[in-house]
Design an enzyme around this catalytic site. Sequence first.
Site, PDB file in Angstrom:
ATOM      1  N   CYS A 133     -34.025   0.657 -45.238  1.00  0.00           N
ATOM      2  CA  CYS A 133     -34.795  -0.638 -45.389  1.00  0.00           C
ATOM      3  C   CYS A 133     -36.068  -0.071 -46.178  1.00  0.00           C
ATOM      4  O   CYS A 133     -36.897   0.715 -45.592  1.00  0.00           O
ATOM      5  CB  CYS A 133     -34.957  -1.426 -44.062  1.00  0.00           C
ATOM      6  SG  CYS A 133     -36.092  -2.823 -44.297  1.00  0.00           S
ATOM      7  N   ASN A 134     -36.390  -0.900 -47.158  1.00  0.00           N
ATOM      8  CA  ASN A 134     -37.810  -0.464 -47.894  1.00  0.00           C
ATOM      9  C   ASN A 134     -38.670  -1.229 -47.300  1.00  0.00           C
ATOM     10  O   ASN A 134     -39.929  -0.604 -47.082  1.00  0.00           O
ATOM     11  CB  ASN A 134     -37.655  -1.157 -49.280  1.00  0.00           C
ATOM     12  CG  ASN A 134     -36.793  -0.480 -50.288  1.00  0.00           C
ATOM     13  OD1 ASN A 134     -37.193   0.144 -51.231  1.00  0.00           O
ATOM     14  ND2 ASN A 134     -35.418  -0.585 -50.138  1.00  0.00           N
ATOM     15  N   THR A 135     -38.748  -1.961 -46.538  1.00  0.00           N
ATOM     16  CA  THR A 135     -39.642  -2.685 -45.738  1.00  0.00           C
ATOM     17  C   THR A 135     -40.157  -2.023 -44.599  1.00  0.00           C
ATOM     18  O   THR A 135     -41.378  -1.625 -44.052  1.00  0.00           O
ATOM     19  CB  THR A 135     -39.449  -4.162 -45.425  1.00  0.00           C
ATOM     20  OG1 THR A 135     -38.903  -5.145 -46.572  1.00  0.00           O
ATOM     21  CG2 THR A 135     -40.649  -5.023 -44.815  1.00  0.00           C
TER      22      THR A 135
ATOM     23  N   CYS B 125     -35.776  -2.589 -52.968  1.00  0.00           N
ATOM     24  CA  CYS B 125     -34.892  -3.358 -51.951  1.00  0.00           C
ATOM     25  C   CYS B 125     -33.768  -3.002 -51.714  1.00  0.00           C
ATOM     26  O   CYS B 125     -32.760  -2.846 -52.795  1.00  0.00           O
ATOM     27  CB  CYS B 125     -35.399  -5.007 -52.049  1.00  0.00           C
ATOM     28  SG  CYS B 125     -34.531  -5.954 -50.800  1.00  0.00           S
ATOM     29  N   THR B 126     -33.242  -3.067 -50.389  1.00  0.00           N
ATOM     30  CA  THR B 126     -31.794  -2.426 -50.318  1.00  0.00           C
ATOM     31  C   THR B 126     -30.748  -3.521 -51.065  1.00  0.00           C
ATOM     32  O   THR B 126     -29.612  -3.174 -51.550  1.00  0.00           O
ATOM     33  CB  THR B 126     -31.357  -3.010 -48.642  1.00  0.00           C
ATOM     34  OG1 THR B 126     -31.962  -4.155 -48.366  1.00  0.00           O
ATOM     35  CG2 THR B 126     -31.837  -1.651 -47.921  1.00  0.00           C
ATOM     36  N   HIS B 127     -31.162  -4.692 -51.217  1.00  0.00           N
ATOM     37  CA  HIS B 127     -30.040  -5.685 -51.815  1.00  0.00           C
ATOM     38  C   HIS B 127     -29.968  -5.658 -53.317  1.00  0.00           C
ATOM     39  O   HIS B 127     -29.185  -6.004 -53.908  1.00  0.00           O
ATOM     40  CB  HIS B 127     -30.562  -7.207 -51.619  1.00  0.00           C
ATOM     41  CG  HIS B 127     -30.525  -7.707 -50.101  1.00  0.00           C
ATOM     42  ND1 HIS B 127     -30.823  -7.016 -49.245  1.00  0.00           N
ATOM     43  CD2 HIS B 127     -29.610  -8.522 -49.517  1.00  0.00           C
ATOM     44  CE1 HIS B 127     -30.218  -7.196 -47.955  1.00  0.00           C
ATOM     45  NE2 HIS B 127     -29.884  -8.495 -48.033  1.00  0.00           N
TER      46      HIS B 127
ATOM     47  N   TYR C 220     -36.942  -8.374 -42.276  1.00  0.00           N
ATOM     48  CA  TYR C 220     -38.005  -7.756 -41.987  1.00  0.00           C
ATOM     49  C   TYR C 220     -39.132  -8.160 -43.064  1.00  0.00           C
ATOM     50  O   TYR C 220     -40.151  -7.972 -42.933  1.00  0.00           O
ATOM     51  CB  TYR C 220     -37.798  -6.279 -41.941  1.00  0.00           C
ATOM     52  CG  TYR C 220     -37.171  -5.621 -40.802  1.00  0.00           C
ATOM     53  CD1 TYR C 220     -36.523  -6.556 -39.716  1.00  0.00           C
ATOM     54  CD2 TYR C 220     -37.021  -4.404 -40.851  1.00  0.00           C
ATOM     55  CE1 TYR C 220     -36.020  -5.892 -38.694  1.00  0.00           C
ATOM     56  CE2 TYR C 220     -36.321  -3.845 -39.552  1.00  0.00           C
ATOM     57  CZ  TYR C 220     -35.664  -4.586 -38.470  1.00  0.00           C
ATOM     58  OH  TYR C 220     -35.250  -4.070 -37.556  1.00  0.00           O
ATOM     59  N   GLY C 221     -38.575  -8.510 -44.439  1.00  0.00           N
ATOM     60  CA  GLY C 221     -39.285  -8.628 -45.672  1.00  0.00           C
ATOM     61  C   GLY C 221     -40.372  -9.534 -45.497  1.00  0.00           C
ATOM     62  O   GLY C 221     -41.398  -9.567 -46.193  1.00  0.00           O
TER      63      GLY C 221
ATOM     64  N   ASP D 202     -31.040  -0.127 -41.179  1.00  0.00           N
ATOM     65  CA  ASP D 202     -31.635  -1.163 -41.770  1.00  0.00           C
ATOM     66  C   ASP D 202     -31.956  -2.362 -41.251  1.00  0.00           C
ATOM     67  O   ASP D 202     -31.623  -2.740 -40.079  1.00  0.00           O
ATOM     68  CB  ASP D 202     -30.610  -1.593 -43.009  1.00  0.00           C
ATOM     69  CG  ASP D 202     -31.235  -2.622 -44.067  1.00  0.00           C
ATOM     70  OD1 ASP D 202     -32.422  -2.612 -44.481  1.00  0.00           O
ATOM     71  OD2 ASP D 202     -30.550  -3.621 -44.476  1.00  0.00           O
ATOM     72  N   SER D 203     -32.797  -3.374 -41.758  1.00  0.00           N
ATOM     73  CA  SER D 203     -33.039  -5.061 -41.111  1.00  0.00           C
ATOM     74  C   SER D 203     -31.598  -5.552 -40.995  1.00  0.00           C
ATOM     75  O   SER D 203     -31.593  -6.563 -40.034  1.00  0.00           O
ATOM     76  CB  SER D 203     -34.124  -5.493 -41.829  1.00  0.00           C
ATOM     77  OG  SER D 203     -33.420  -5.578 -43.251  1.00  0.00           O
TER      78      SER D 203
ATOM     79  N   GLU E 172     -27.351 -12.373 -50.582  1.00  0.00           N
ATOM     80  CA  GLU E 172     -26.443 -12.571 -49.521  1.00  0.00           C
ATOM     81  C   GLU E 172     -25.394 -13.838 -49.448  1.00  0.00           C
ATOM     82  O   GLU E 172     -24.363 -13.772 -49.257  1.00  0.00           O
ATOM     83  CB  GLU E 172     -27.195 -12.783 -48.250  1.00  0.00           C
ATOM     84  CG  GLU E 172     -28.357 -11.927 -48.115  1.00  0.00           C
ATOM     85  CD  GLU E 172     -28.289 -11.131 -46.482  1.00  0.00           C
ATOM     86  OE1 GLU E 172     -27.941 -12.097 -45.592  1.00  0.00           O
ATOM     87  OE2 GLU E 172     -28.561 -10.134 -46.529  1.00  0.00           O
TER      88      GLU E 172
END
Length: 290
Positions: free
Chosen positions: A77-79, A188-190, A46-47, A14-15, A156
């Site tokens: 990572c989705n991006t 998105c991961t978050h 990365y987004g 992931d980023s 975050e």
Amino acid sequence: MNDDLRRRPIGVFDSGLGGLTVLRALHERLPDEDLVYFGDTARVPYGTKGERTVLAFARQDAGLLVAQGVKLVVVACNTASAFALDHLSEVLPVPVLGVIEPGVATALARTRGGPVGVIGTSGTIRSGRYQEGLGRVLDAGSIHARECPLFVPLVEEGLMGHALTDLAMEEYLAPLRAAGIDTLILGCTHYPLLKADLGRTMGPEVDLVDSAEALAEAAAARLAADSLRRRDSDDRAVSDRSGEMKFLLSDIPWKFAEIGERFLGRKIDDVRVVELDELEATGRDLDPGS
Ligand code: DGL
């Protein structure tokens, strides 16, 4: 199929630390498998970055995992999935899975006729990859995509359930509510950490599709199809073993322990810091011709 291959770890990158939501889902779904995680914490996010940069970084991240001897690479990572999955599928010597297809398939299976929404980083939404996937079944008018760049820093900072997050949700999601979507992909991961906030904003009738869970399911299916599931020496499934986790990061950010634990749901130990030189070299080794 040789046992050595089956006993290798699954690699996840992931980023940054958000992909730990995917690692957690993988560990829940495949508890006996060993996992190696690489988070590119030195170069996150990365987004907000352009396609060329994300593709170059993703090559290096995947190359690092391949150098660890993984049997499957998971792009958490989705991006990076949006911009690099096709390329990685061509150059990696092991199978590779991204988050977008599993998320799309789950949303299409669960929608009660649409419309369907998807939210993600600017890169993910502007790549159009989720929209393309959904567009194989739905008409363009039934697909509603929104970039939500403030959600990553809000998570975050641990601001789930906070008034600031409510405001950002209102700003980003009002058009999706107005469109009357019945399903929302958390692209998105978050965003799995925002499920409660999203549920409150969107209402109970909107089904939230967690890409992390969808991906873990796809990884389990892929390993089974390729006969790559971990087996004991008598070729039986190993049920009483808890897989190990190893962590590689390109930086140790100030709030690493706190943020990492928030995403993974437990403390992170066994961390090795990877220098950017090493990363760049593994990217080059991957496929010098490309
Ligand atoms: N991991 C990224 C994603 O899922 C979010 C964080 C970033 O922008 O790097 O798209």
